[in-house]
Design a protein around this motif. Structure first.
Motif, PDB file in Angstrom:
ATOM      1  N   VAL A 190       0.757  -1.352  -0.181  1.00  0.00           N
ATOM      2  CA  VAL A 190      -0.059   0.102  -0.034  1.00  0.00           C
ATOM      3  C   VAL A 190       1.053   1.331   0.131  1.00  0.00           C
ATOM      4  O   VAL A 190       0.651   2.118  -0.891  1.00  0.00           O
ATOM      5  CB  VAL A 190      -0.803   0.013   1.120  1.00  0.00           C
ATOM      6  CG1 VAL A 190      -1.730   1.305   1.267  1.00  0.00           C
ATOM      7  CG2 VAL A 190      -2.033  -1.307   0.971  1.00  0.00           C
ATOM      8  N   LEU A 191       1.543   1.351   0.830  1.00  0.00           N
ATOM      9  CA  LEU A 191       2.483   2.560   1.034  1.00  0.00           C
ATOM     10  C   LEU A 191       3.456   2.863  -0.192  1.00  0.00           C
ATOM     11  O   LEU A 191       3.716   3.953  -0.528  1.00  0.00           O
ATOM     12  CB  LEU A 191       3.387   2.507   2.264  1.00  0.00           C
ATOM     13  CG  LEU A 191       2.794   3.300   3.538  1.00  0.00           C
ATOM     14  CD1 LEU A 191       1.514   2.629   3.684  1.00  0.00           C
ATOM     15  CD2 LEU A 191       3.810   3.339   4.688  1.00  0.00           C
ATOM     16  N   VAL A 192       4.216   1.852  -0.896  1.00  0.00           N
ATOM     17  CA  VAL A 192       4.946   1.889  -1.886  1.00  0.00           C
ATOM     18  C   VAL A 192       3.913   2.343  -3.011  1.00  0.00           C
ATOM     19  O   VAL A 192       4.285   3.250  -3.889  1.00  0.00           O
ATOM     20  CB  VAL A 192       5.625   0.486  -2.331  1.00  0.00           C
ATOM     21  CG1 VAL A 192       6.048   0.718  -3.793  1.00  0.00           C
ATOM     22  CG2 VAL A 192       6.496   0.160  -1.289  1.00  0.00           C
TER      23      VAL A 192
ATOM     24  N   THR B 290       4.289  11.641   1.606  1.00  0.00           N
ATOM     25  CA  THR B 290       2.651  10.908   1.475  1.00  0.00           C
ATOM     26  C   THR B 290       2.432   9.492   2.102  1.00  0.00           C
ATOM     27  O   THR B 290       1.658   9.217   2.932  1.00  0.00           O
ATOM     28  CB  THR B 290       2.206  11.164   0.126  1.00  0.00           C
ATOM     29  OG1 THR B 290       2.213  12.472  -0.328  1.00  0.00           O
ATOM     30  CG2 THR B 290       0.667  10.694   0.105  1.00  0.00           C
ATOM     31  N   ALA B 291       3.449   8.783   1.715  1.00  0.00           N
ATOM     32  CA  ALA B 291       3.376   7.406   2.130  1.00  0.00           C
ATOM     33  C   ALA B 291       3.470   7.225   3.794  1.00  0.00           C
ATOM     34  O   ALA B 291       2.740   6.455   4.494  1.00  0.00           O
ATOM     35  CB  ALA B 291       4.551   6.478   1.448  1.00  0.00           C
ATOM     36  N   LEU B 292       4.587   8.012   4.335  1.00  0.00           N
ATOM     37  CA  LEU B 292       4.614   7.993   5.702  1.00  0.00           C
ATOM     38  C   LEU B 292       3.536   8.560   6.493  1.00  0.00           C
ATOM     39  O   LEU B 292       3.133   8.003   7.529  1.00  0.00           O
ATOM     40  CB  LEU B 292       6.036   8.712   6.002  1.00  0.00           C
ATOM     41  CG  LEU B 292       7.134   8.028   5.786  1.00  0.00           C
ATOM     42  CD1 LEU B 292       8.440   8.862   5.867  1.00  0.00           C
ATOM     43  CD2 LEU B 292       7.554   6.874   6.443  1.00  0.00           C
ATOM     44  N   LEU B 293       2.802   9.383   5.635  1.00  0.00           N
ATOM     45  CA  LEU B 293       1.474   9.896   6.589  1.00  0.00           C
ATOM     46  C   LEU B 293       0.533   8.909   6.536  1.00  0.00           C
ATOM     47  O   LEU B 293      -0.272   8.749   7.356  1.00  0.00           O
ATOM     48  CB  LEU B 293       1.171  11.241   5.620  1.00  0.00           C
ATOM     49  CG  LEU B 293       2.055  12.600   5.937  1.00  0.00           C
ATOM     50  CD1 LEU B 293       1.687  13.841   5.265  1.00  0.00           C
ATOM     51  CD2 LEU B 293       2.057  12.990   7.690  1.00  0.00           C
ATOM     52  N   THR B 294       0.411   8.057   5.590  1.00  0.00           N
ATOM     53  CA  THR B 294      -0.545   7.099   5.296  1.00  0.00           C
ATOM     54  C   THR B 294      -0.224   6.122   6.452  1.00  0.00           C
ATOM     55  O   THR B 294      -1.138   5.554   7.151  1.00  0.00           O
ATOM     56  CB  THR B 294      -0.397   6.549   3.999  1.00  0.00           C
ATOM     57  OG1 THR B 294      -0.665   7.442   2.638  1.00  0.00           O
ATOM     58  CG2 THR B 294      -1.604   5.366   3.757  1.00  0.00           C
ATOM     59  N   GLY B 295       1.003   5.625   6.406  1.00  0.00           N
ATOM     60  CA  GLY B 295       1.498   4.936   7.640  1.00  0.00           C
ATOM     61  C   GLY B 295       1.066   5.530   8.914  1.00  0.00           C
ATOM     62  O   GLY B 295       0.554   4.603   9.951  1.00  0.00           O
TER      63      GLY B 295
END
Length: 478
Positions: free
Chosen positions: A402-404, A426-431
């Motif tokens: 998902v994050l990639v 953006t990926a880290l904020l999703t995490g």
């Protein structure tokens, strides 16, 4: 030999196994570019060097945990180490990419057997309470250390001796652990159960394997087939005489929630290591070796914090410690995401938030493991191990996928440092969203009091084994 006289030595052996398994994952990832150049394979083939391991590992954990209960924990532990060593040797000798992928799949199978059995042995050696909390803290510390150790060793060995040396290191370490295990772990085990749920084992393993394949290779048809098999597995379990996972186990609210929290923790944590490593190399220009060293401060904080987690649980309670851990994980991910800069340095972007994440990691790992295994009877230690390890493994795979995908979509076709930084942020904020959800859910975590935690057999009556005190001998599940 009874481990009641050598619990520290037994714990050191089991924690070293965890260190080996985590190191093995990281060390090969660093060697992948050299593997591609030597064997003449492209990115698609190289992706399967990692994917084959993940699919086999994730698909077999549940079966491995239950098999340990029935066949003997030490026996399966030694079998897993032997398979891991043999598969690593095959990888070190691999003449083609196809051979190497097959060896990696066998490595994943060996890791599933050894990992599930090692975790079950720990649960038997240390009854639920402060001793188990400290033991799980040692496991978390070794996991954090293994990630960085694997990255650093991968860079050093690949540079000095070539990528094949990373596989031969696994052979040597697995053999050392295999030689020590009979001396430190008791081989006593209960007699095999009167029956084995073969249809359940087949549908669960195939279903989990297909779901893992779908996540790492983005195959919707495989995912649908895997979910269908898992639905069939759930149906079969309600009718099996000796189910792989007794339906009564799923009726334990704390177990269900703890496994969900374990998955959410890995959905946030596992991709974070991957994304930070990419950021350090592709944006800040670090080499793989120095990029790996950039995660060393985080790992040192993990090693320092993990042994204190049990004391924190005793002081403020399991639920509050879990909430605290996920809150710190959320704060650390948000801080890290906002700190990333295309023109920054390691000290100004990654260092400080990574220290906070180093505190959060053992808190969430230890507390979710404690909650997921607290109600397990001696006969269920392998099952409890298989369930929570499966949750963590699939959380890792799902979170990475998902994050990639989020980072790639945000970055777009532009490969500039600014675009890549935006994607990583953006990926880290999703995490961080995953961590926030887990923090809210963990406030509902409640373990039943001892008098109410008696497990039930299929017929709904209290199990006779529930009244039996937990044994202190590793491998003794009588």
């Amino acid at each position: 030999m009874s481990t009641s006289r050598t619990p520290r030595a037994a714990l050191a052996l089991l924690a070293s196994t965890q260190l080996l398994l985590i190191t093995d994952t990281a060390i090969v990832n660093v060697a992948v570019p050299s593997i591609g150049a030597d064997l003449g394979t492209g990115s698609a083939g190289l992706s399967w060097v990692a994917n084959a391991y993940l699919i086999a590992f994730g698909g077999l954990l549940l079966l491995a945990g239950r098999a340990a209960d029935q066949l003997g924990h030490r026996r399966l532990f030694l079998t897993g180490l032997a398979l891991l060593a043999a598969a690593s040797a095959a990888g070190g000798l691999a003449p083609t990419a196809g051979w190497l992928v097959a060896a990696r799949a066998a490595q994943g199978a060996g890791a599933a057997l050894a990992g599930a059995a090692a975790f079950a042995l720990l649960l038997i050696l240390f009854p639920d309470g402060p001793q188990r909390h400290r033991a799980l803290g040692a496991f978390a510390a070794m996991g954090g250390l293994g990630g960085v150790l694997g990255t650093v060793l991968g860079g050093v060995l690949t540079d000095l001796l070539g990528w094949r040396s990373t596989f031969w290191l696994n052979v040597a370490l697995a053999l050392v652990l295999g030689v020590l295990a009979p001396r430190l772990l008791d081989g006593t085990t209960r007699a095999p159960a009167p029956g084995f749920d073969l249809p359940g084992a087949i549908t669960a393993t195939a279903g989990l394997g297909l779901v893992a394949y779908a996540l790492v290779d983005r195959g919707p048809l495989a995912g649908a087939a895997g979910l269908a098999l898992l639905a069939l597995f759930a149906f079969l379990e309600t009718r099996a005489a000796h189910p792989l996972v007794p339906p009564a186990v799923w009726r334990r609210p704390a177990l269900r929630l703890a496994n969900g929290l374990a998955a959410l923790a890995q959905m946030a944590l596992f991709p974070m290591f991957f994304l930070v490593s990419l950021y350090l190399q592709s944006v800040l220009g670090h080499t793989p070796l120095t990029g790996g060293l950039g995660l060393l401060p985080l790992s040192l904080v993990v090693v320092a914090t993990a042994p204190q987690t049990g004391r924190l649980i005793a002081r403020i309670g399991l639920t509050r410690t879990t909430v605290l851990g996920f809150t710190l994980l959320f704060a650390g991910l948000v801080w890290l995401a906002l700190a990333l800069s295309a023109g920054g340095t390691f000290a100004t972007t990654v260092l400080a938030p990574s220290l906070l994440l180093g505190v959060a990691l053992p808190l969430v790992m230890v507390t979710t493991n404690v909650a997921a295994t607290a109600e397990a009877t001696p006969e269920e230690t392998g099952l409890a191990s298989g369930l929570v390890n499966t949750s963590q493994q699939f959380g890792s795979v799902l979170g990475l996928a998902v994050l990639v995908a989020v980072a790639t979509a945000r970055t777009g076709t532009a490969a500039t440092p600014l675009a890549q930084t935006s994607g990583f942020r953006t990926a880290l904020l999703t995490g961080a969203v995953f961590a926030a959800v887990a923090a809210l859910l963990s406030a509902r975590l409640r373990l039943p009091s001892p008098e109410l935690s008696i497990p039930f057999e299929q017929g709904g009556t209290p199990s006779a084994s529930a009244a039996t005190p937990r044994q202190d001998r590793v491998g003794d599940t009588r």
